[in-house]
Design an enzyme around this catalytic site. Structure first.
Site, PDB file in Angstrom:
ATOM      1  CB  SER A 145      52.973  12.168  32.358  1.00 58.45           C
ATOM      2  OG  SER A 145      53.999  13.094  32.174  1.00 58.45           O
ATOM      3  NE  ARG A 160      42.204   5.494  32.219  1.00 58.23           N
ATOM      4  CZ  ARG A 160      41.809   5.071  31.029  1.00 58.23           C
ATOM      5  NH1 ARG A 160      40.605   5.381  30.589  1.00 58.23           N
ATOM      6  NH2 ARG A 160      42.608   4.357  30.267  1.00 58.23           N
ATOM      7  CG  ASP A 198      55.727  11.129  30.596  1.00 58.19           C
ATOM      8  OD1 ASP A 198      54.945  10.482  29.880  1.00 58.19           O
ATOM      9  OD2 ASP A 198      55.908  10.873  31.796  1.00 58.19           O
TER      10      ASP A 198
HETATM   11 MG    MG Z   1      58.826  11.773  34.560  1.00 57.97          MG
END
Ligand code: MG
Ligand code: ADP
Length: 451
Positions: A145, A160, A198
């Protein structure tokens, strides 16, 4: 005459109010920035990353897959069984990433992930897993994520870090290759078949698990947890910058909307927002996220409380407030604000507070939470208008995941208020928002299924 603490808090709360007509204007800015970024990538623009994921689940998919999920706070390892009837079974191990590892080296960090995966495989016998090509290799979906420059379904380099991570020597590396090499070194029979964000998993999982009564087309998957982000399905011909190969007509785009309006052309910018930005590990990036997500709402409250003159070790200590603090206080409807008092005693180091003081903190919490939820609707409305989805489908569905959208009091209701402002009451009435349970685990399994 001296101002009461409640009056002072009310003044600060006013700074968190969005001006009349703001939501509509901001939605227009979002659509413009999204359009520009589908055409051409810029450092400070919305990333709008093609995910290489093209199948949207129907709920009939079947199989057993491994999934890992590196979020802002936790690392999860799971095995997921898709039963083919919108239901699934999941075995999982979820543990926080130790703070020291969030600012370590790539070698130390990857070795920790390797330990966790090995431990899971050794604990849970995975012989029912889907085996790729008849070999003993287990197919795994990797939910990651953070912003990645994805170059194929299972390749991507880290752009990044966000959400407090800072492992400098991993930036620019292919995050699948480094982990696959670690798994191979340990002789673990695992093939990382998909790299996904995600939000992409949330979209997939919601499309698979959505109850039939929530009849609309699942268009958006979104996260409001430590950070915030969203994904949606886009026509490949509209992704002008896409140079990869695909024969598919649609592809899921990971917007990385945490980066919406990094140049602050429209977003509000109170002195507290400025302070949060300066103190954050990625100043001047992810400015939308810094006004919306769990990592920052507690910190905004801390800064406001410090300004009101509250004093404690916690209040003096940056990043010490979990968003659970404003969340619980916002939801405290008791006239004596006892829950608030308990929260302030246990988590904020204020062992005794007057009712007036508790009221003041609740006013601040509500202002910070409401602004977050209203801002959260902006990219959702933007994507709905950009895709003209309301013209194509009788109703639409948004899948959400993360502690903020799940637990912050009235968060979804407040999102709907702002959706109604942007899309009209009738437009908003055609939209359902639902929690995508186990978004990242099930979503990763579904992506592995389609890979
Ligand atoms: Mg999560
Ligand atoms: P991740 O982002 O790692 O997937 P979560 O979705 O659980 O994890 O989000 C964690 C964030 O949610 C933290 O920033 C935390 O401050 C915030 N949070 C935790 N509990 C609550 C709550 N009850 N209400 C609102 N926010 C919460």
């Amino acid at each position: 005459m001296t101002e009461s603490i409640v009056e002072k808090a009310t003044k600060i709360a006013k700074e968190f109010e969005l001006p009349e007509g703001f939501v509509k204007k901001a939605v227009d800015v979002f659509i413009k920035q999204a359009d520009e970024s589908l055409e051409k990538q810029t450092l400070r623009g919305l990333p709008m990353i093609p995910s290489y994921v093209s199948g949207i689940p129907k709920g009939t998919e079947k199989g057993v897959f491994l999934a890992i999920d590196l979020g802002g706070t936790n690392f999860r390892v799971c095995s997921v069984t898709l039963n083919g009837d919108s239901t699934f079974d999941i075995i999982q191990s979820k543990k926080p990433i130790p703070d020291s590892l969030m600012k370590s080296t790539s070698a130390e960090f990857i070795s920790h992930l390797g330990d966790r995966i090995q431990e899971f495989i050794e604990t849970h016998c995975c012989d029912t897993m889907q085996h790729e090509g008849g070999s003993d290799i287990l197919k795994m979906g990797y939910t990651f994520s953070f912003p990645v420059n994805q170059t194929s379904i299972n390749r991507g380099t880290l752009i990044r870090w966000t959400k407090g991570y800072d492992i400098k020597d991993m930036v620019g590396k292919d995050i699948v290759i480094v982990l696959q090499e670690e798994l191979d070194r340990r002789n673990l029979p695992i093939h990382i078949a998909v790299l996904l964000n995600d939000t992409v998993g949330t979209l997939m999982s919601r499309a698979y698990t959505k109850p039939e009564t929530s009849g609309g087309q699942t268009l958006i998957g979104c996260i409001f947890g430590t950070g915030t982000n969203g994904a949606y399905s886009e026509k490949v011909r509209k992704i002008k910058k896409f140079t990869g190969e695909t024969t598919e007509k649609i592809m899921v785009i990971n917007t990385e909307w945490g980066s919406f309006d990094n140049d602050l052309t429209i977003l509000p910018n109170t002195k507290y927002d400025k302070q949060v930005n300066i103190n954050s590990p990625n100043p001047d990036f992810h400015l939308f996220e810094k006004r919306v997500s769990g990592m920052y709402l507690g910190e905004l409250l801390r800064l406001c409380m410090a300004d009101l003159g509250f004093q404690s070790e916690e209040i003096a200590n940056p990043w010490s407030f979990d968003t659970m603090v404003p969340s619980v206080i916002d939801g405290d409807e008791d006239p004596k604000l006892e829950k608030t008092g308990k929260m302030l005693a246990e988590y904020v180091g204020l062992s005794t507070t007057s009712l007036e003081e508790r009221k003041a903190v609740r006013i601040l919490s509500k202002a910070i939470g409401r602004r977050s939820a209203h801002l959260s609707a902006i990219p959702c409305a933007g994507l709905i208008l950009h895709t003209k989805a309301l013209e194509k489908f009788p109703s639409l569905d948004i899948g959400g995941d993360g502690s903020v959208i799940e637990f912050y009091p009235n968060f979804q209701k407040m999102m709907h208020e702002a959706l109604a402002e942007a899309l009209g009451k009738e437009g908003d009435s055609k939209i359902t928002i639902g929690i995508a349970k186990d978004g990242s685990g099930v979503g990763a399994a579904l992506c592995a299924y389609f890979a």
